[in-house]
Design an enzyme around this catalytic site. Structure first.
Site, PDB file in Angstrom:
ATOM      1  N   LYS A   1       0.883  -1.171   0.000  1.00 30.13           N
ATOM      2  CA  LYS A   1       0.000   0.000   0.000  1.00 30.13           C
ATOM      3  C   LYS A   1       0.917   1.216   0.000  1.00 30.13           C
ATOM      4  CE  LYS A   1      -4.261   1.725   2.109  1.00 30.13           C
ATOM      5  NZ  LYS A   1      -5.061   1.598   0.875  1.00 30.13           N
ATOM      6  N   ALA A   2       1.439   1.501  -1.178  1.00 28.01           N
ATOM      7  CA  ALA A   2       2.469   2.531  -1.351  1.00 28.01           C
ATOM      8  C   ALA A   2       1.857   3.787  -1.958  1.00 28.01           C
ATOM      9  CB  ALA A   2       3.580   2.000  -2.250  1.00 28.01           C
TER      10      ALA A   2
END
Length: 288
Positions: free
Chosen positions: A157-158
């Site tokens: 979850k960048a």
């Protein structure tokens, strides 16, 4: 509501609670220039963060995928989130934990000499899609696609992976839509800009195989709930033209929770019994 820069309250940063307005970072923080940042969005219901530890574990995992080890344990992150909620006197809230490369000895692409920092904020936040939970959200079809997993760590979850999501949602809002459906790099149906998607056909649920986008925690929860109800869930590649054959549709995500969809492009769906039931069941689960 004041803007997110100018609010009362406390934010947890690098091990201490500081006044909201003082939670600043330097303009030369590596994350500002090279997207070295991962985050989690979580919801707290009745004083308890739903699946808090799973979110903390994923935050650590995302950091590792970006070669950015977060210098706090899962237990320490869980405790920091609880402390932030307590300090702000919130029992129903959205919680945002973000880890990022700060300013340090390096300002090129490489950044191993720069510290990895962690911040946690929380605030009251209602329904992500407003009244769409009753009427069904209206989605545009985005021109941008989720990238090939050979080019990005899609399981992280960048922050950097969301730029095309922002662009797609802006374009959708300009057309009077609440969100946009994105395809993957092969042209298969993937997800909305910040939520996973489900469809119903002949009493069965179909959802895209998460092999190029984030397998959301809410998505996994809802699949488990559907299976417990005896509903067959099929994870597979879905072609865009199949949208014409589906009867119901909904989105899942921590912010979105479970939100029915009434329209995607020219395709229309009924806010039907399965969509309504799973939305209500999820609401009961998170508040149990």
């Amino acid at each position: 509501m004041t803007n997110y820069e100018d609010r009362d309250g406390l934010i947890w940063m690098d091990g201490e609670l500081i006044p909201w307005r003082e939670s600043k970072v330097h303009i030369l923080s590596h994350a500002m220039h090279y997207a070295s940042s991962v985050f989690e969005g979580e919801r707290c219901y009745n004083g308890k963060i739903f699946k808090s530890t799973e979110h903390s574990e994923r935050l650590k995992f995302s950091g590792d995928l970006l070669d950015m080890p977060i210098p706090y344990s899962v237990e320490e992150i869980d405790a920091a989130k609880d402390a932030t909620l307590k300090a702000n006197n919130l029992t129903d809230a959205y919680v945002r934990a973000v880890a990022f490369r700060g300013a340090g000895d390096e300002m090129g692409v490489a950044s191993k000499g720069n510290p990895v920092r962690l911040a946690i904020a929380c605030w009251s936040w209602g329904a992500y899609y407003g009244d769409a939970k009753l009427q069904g959200a209206k989605l545009d079809i985005a021109k941008w696609r989720r990238p090939d997993p050979a080019t990005i760590p899609h399981e992280a979850k960048a922050a950097g992976l969301y730029m095309i999501c922002t662009m797609s949602k802006h374009a959708a809002m300009e057309k009077g839509c609440t969100d946009a459906l994105m395809m993957d790099y092969r042209g298969y149906v993937a997800e909305a800009t910040g939520a996973n998607i489900f469809f119903v056909k002949d009493g069965e649920v179909h959802t895209p195989l998460p092999d190029s986008f984030l397998n959301g925690i809410t998505r996994q929860t809802v699949i488990g709930m559907l299976e417990e109800k005896g509903i067959n869930v099929i994870e597979r590649h879905i072609m865009p033209e199949e949208l014409a054959d589906f009867e119901q549709c909904w989105l899942t995500g921590t912010a979105a929770e479970v939100t029915p969809v009434g329209q995607i492009g020219d395709y229309k769906f009924t806010v039907g019994d399965i969509a309504i039931d799973i939305a209500e069941s999820y609401e009961r689960l998170v508040r149990a």
